[in-house]
Design a protein around this motif. Sequence first.
Motif, PDB file in Angstrom:
ATOM      1  N   PRO A 155       1.943   4.902  -6.894  1.00  0.00           N
ATOM      2  CA  PRO A 155       0.373   4.784  -6.759  1.00  0.00           C
ATOM      3  C   PRO A 155      -0.138   6.142  -6.602  1.00  0.00           C
ATOM      4  N   GLY A 156      -1.245   6.398  -6.681  1.00  0.00           N
ATOM      5  CA  GLY A 156      -2.137   7.679  -6.398  1.00  0.00           C
ATOM      6  C   GLY A 156      -2.665   7.616  -4.925  1.00  0.00           C
ATOM      7  N   ALA A 157      -3.051   8.657  -4.663  1.00  0.00           N
ATOM      8  CA  ALA A 157      -3.510   8.828  -3.017  1.00  0.00           C
ATOM      9  C   ALA A 157      -4.430   7.737  -2.730  1.00  0.00           C
ATOM     10  N   GLY A 158      -4.213   7.295  -1.649  1.00  0.00           N
ATOM     11  CA  GLY A 158      -5.106   6.021  -1.237  1.00  0.00           C
ATOM     12  C   GLY A 158      -4.965   4.672  -1.986  1.00  0.00           C
ATOM     13  N   GLY A 193      -6.646   8.530 -10.593  1.00  0.00           N
ATOM     14  CA  GLY A 193      -7.171   7.512  -9.416  1.00  0.00           C
ATOM     15  C   GLY A 193      -6.249   6.378  -9.214  1.00  0.00           C
ATOM     16  N   LYS A 194      -5.363   6.225 -10.200  1.00  0.00           N
ATOM     17  CA  LYS A 194      -4.517   4.897 -10.046  1.00  0.00           C
ATOM     18  C   LYS A 194      -3.195   5.244  -9.574  1.00  0.00           C
ATOM     19  N   GLY A 195      -2.555   6.256 -10.452  1.00  0.00           N
ATOM     20  CA  GLY A 195      -1.100   6.502 -10.072  1.00  0.00           C
ATOM     21  C   GLY A 195      -0.198   6.741 -11.575  1.00  0.00           C
ATOM     22  N   PHE A 199       0.950  -1.122  -0.012  1.00  0.00           N
ATOM     23  CA  PHE A 199      -0.018   0.146  -0.182  1.00  0.00           C
ATOM     24  C   PHE A 199       0.978   1.190   0.026  1.00  0.00           C
ATOM     25  N   ASN A 200       0.727   2.252  -0.723  1.00  0.00           N
ATOM     26  CA  ASN A 200       1.128   3.327  -0.956  1.00  0.00           C
ATOM     27  C   ASN A 200       2.554   3.555  -1.224  1.00  0.00           C
ATOM     28  N   GLN A 201       3.225   2.486  -1.796  1.00  0.00           N
ATOM     29  CA  GLN A 201       4.560   2.251  -1.974  1.00  0.00           C
ATOM     30  C   GLN A 201       4.777   2.094  -3.598  1.00  0.00           C
TER      31      GLN A 201
END
Length: 103
Positions: free
Chosen positions: A99-102, A83-85, A41-43
Amino acid sequence: MQIPYTIQDNLGQTSAPSTLTVNVTPPPAPVARDDAKAGDFNQPVVVPALLNDTASPGTTLVPGSIDLDPSTPGQETTRTIPGKGTFTAAARRHGALRPGAGL
């Protein structure tokens, strides 16, 4: 390609012209195969995009030629999917997804 030629015998007589025809078949195009990779997540996720792709015999893949949007003119080495990155192709045979936010 065609090349006209003649030949002589030991008496110095020359043949009528003839034609040498050479046909060269280019190798088939390289094959790009789908890739998948899981990440935290978020990496950022590094994807060895060319690892499972193949070049034709006698050719090599050009890592810097990755195009992330072949439907548009030119070469895209960065592509953002809302929305994805953001995916960025690196010249070292892989790409990285930020990755995008969240995500």
